[in-house]
Design a protein around this motif. Structure first.
Motif, PDB file in Angstrom:
ATOM      1  N   SER A 139       0.846  -1.200   0.000  1.00 26.61           N
ATOM      2  CA  SER A 139       0.000   0.000   0.000  1.00 26.61           C
ATOM      3  C   SER A 139       0.877   1.243   0.000  1.00 26.61           C
ATOM      4  CB  SER A 139      -0.902  -0.020   1.225  1.00 26.61           C
ATOM      5  OG  SER A 139      -1.626  -1.253   1.296  1.00 26.61           O
ATOM      6  N   VAL A 140       0.699   2.088  -1.017  1.00 22.75           N
ATOM      7  CA  VAL A 140       1.594   3.220  -1.257  1.00 22.75           C
ATOM      8  C   VAL A 140       0.881   4.540  -0.967  1.00 22.75           C
ATOM      9  CG1 VAL A 140       3.049   4.382  -2.966  1.00 22.75           C
ATOM     10  CG2 VAL A 140       2.802   1.884  -3.027  1.00 22.75           C
ATOM     11  N   ASP A 187       8.058   8.489  -1.703  1.00 25.77           N
ATOM     12  CA  ASP A 187       6.897   7.653  -1.393  1.00 25.77           C
ATOM     13  C   ASP A 187       7.071   6.985  -0.032  1.00 25.77           C
ATOM     14  OD1 ASP A 187       5.647   8.146  -3.826  1.00 25.77           O
ATOM     15  OD2 ASP A 187       6.391   6.303  -4.777  1.00 25.77           O
ATOM     16  N   ILE A 188       5.953   6.574   0.558  1.00 26.71           N
ATOM     17  CA  ILE A 188       6.000   5.623   1.673  1.00 26.71           C
ATOM     18  C   ILE A 188       5.159   4.417   1.281  1.00 26.71           C
ATOM     19  CG2 ILE A 188       6.402   7.383   3.435  1.00 26.71           C
ATOM     20  CD1 ILE A 188       3.487   7.107   4.297  1.00 26.71           C
ATOM     21  N   TRP A 197       4.881  -3.534   7.851  1.00 24.49           N
ATOM     22  CA  TRP A 197       5.896  -2.526   8.162  1.00 24.49           C
ATOM     23  C   TRP A 197       5.829  -1.435   7.106  1.00 24.49           C
ATOM     24  CZ3 TRP A 197       7.535  -3.453  12.819  1.00 24.49           C
ATOM     25  CH2 TRP A 197       8.594  -2.714  13.355  1.00 24.49           C
ATOM     26  N   SER A 198       5.949  -0.192   7.531  1.00 18.65           N
ATOM     27  CA  SER A 198       5.988   0.920   6.591  1.00 18.65           C
ATOM     28  C   SER A 198       7.433   1.324   6.320  1.00 18.65           C
ATOM     29  CB  SER A 198       5.201   2.113   7.127  1.00 18.65           C
ATOM     30  OG  SER A 198       3.805   1.859   7.083  1.00 18.65           O
ATOM     31  N   TYR A 199       7.721   1.632   5.068  1.00 16.08           N
ATOM     32  CA  TYR A 199       9.060   1.987   4.629  1.00 16.08           C
ATOM     33  C   TYR A 199       9.035   3.316   3.882  1.00 16.08           C
ATOM     34  CZ  TYR A 199      10.024  -3.021   5.290  1.00 16.08           C
ATOM     35  OH  TYR A 199      10.149  -4.290   5.805  1.00 16.08           O
ATOM     36  N   GLY A 200      10.056   4.112   4.069  1.00 18.71           N
ATOM     37  CA  GLY A 200      10.247   5.294   3.250  1.00 18.71           C
ATOM     38  C   GLY A 200      11.044   4.924   2.011  1.00 18.71           C
TER      39      GLY A 200
END
Length: 249
Positions: free
Chosen positions: A70-71, A89-90, A108-111
């Motif tokens: 999910s962006v 983006d994240i 997990w969210s990533y930059g």
């Protein structure tokens, strides 16, 4: 009905969780400008299959991929695709590992590349709120204590919580009882008992809490197109306190 797990069963879930965590660690080096979410999905599936595990989401209720990707304003259940990730983006990558019949679940969210301060603050607050919820996952506490801790932190930081998507019990099935809400009141809800295994997975939006569905039938997005982030761990409730089965080291 809530299915309590034995210590031996929790250890099996911990092995699935360790594998999941190691895959997330590998993703840290892959999430960068120029890669597609479909390539990331293919990496995760290969990573798990090569180690004797399976992506439990693939085929679940007809879902066609190993991961949800999910962006930006996509809230959850984003379908991997050929769109290229861009600097700033994240992305939240969520997947479930099935290792010898026992499951573990973590998002997990990533930059991507260099992200804005507001994106970093959103991610940091969402992660911190998850851990505040985990702190309340103690024998004798109640599910409302988890929701209250997360909700209080969101309000303190000025973010909204997506209420439609919640945590859940997990074991041999992806979704088991109980339901774990990320809002709540202290001393309400089901009492936590030794042997319960649950996920805690808050989703914070920078703007309004409202969501809508994309035409693909899976991907949820923020109604106002504001940024969204999510973090999730699988937690075992024990006499010694909560054990994070999907912890990254």
């Amino acid at each position: 009905m809530i299915k309590l797990k034995s210590q031996k069963q929790i250890e099996k879930m911990r092995e699935a969780g360790k594998l999941l965590a190691s895959c997330h660690q590998a993703l840290r080096n892959l999430v960068k400008p120029g890669i597609t979410t479909l390539e990331l999905d293919q990496f995760v599936e290969s990573f798990l299959l090569e180690r004797g595990a399976k992506p439990a989401q693939k085929g679940y209720m007809g879902y066609p991929f190993a991961t949800c990707a999910s962006v930006n304003h996509e809230v959850c259940h984003g379908l991997p695709n050929k769109n290229v990730l861009k600097n700033g983006d994240i992305i939240t990558i969520d997947f479930v590992v099935n290792l010898n019949g026992w499951l573990a679940d973590s998002a997990w969210s990533y930059g991507v590349g260099t992200i804005s301060q507001e994106s970093q603050r959103l991610m940091d607050a969402t992660k911190k709120a998850m851990y505040k919820g985990i702190e309340q996952a103690q024998v004798g506490n109640r599910l409302g204590d988890i929701g209250y801790a997360i909700q209080s932190y969101a309000e303190k930081k000025g973010y909204s919580i997506v209420k439609e998507f919640i945590g859940h019990g997990i074991g041999r099935n992806i979704h088991e009882d109980p339901q774990v809400h990320h809002v709540g009141e202290r001393n309400t809800g089901t009492t936590l008992k030794e042997g319960m295994v649950i996920t805690i997975e808050p989703i914070f939006n920078k703007g309004m809490p409202y969501i809508t569905m994309k035409s693909d039938g899976w991907t949820s997005v923020t109604f106002d197109r504001s940024l969204s982030a999510q973090y999730e761990h699988t937690i075992a409730i024990t006499k010694e306190g909560p054990i994070i089965l999907t912890e990254q080291f």
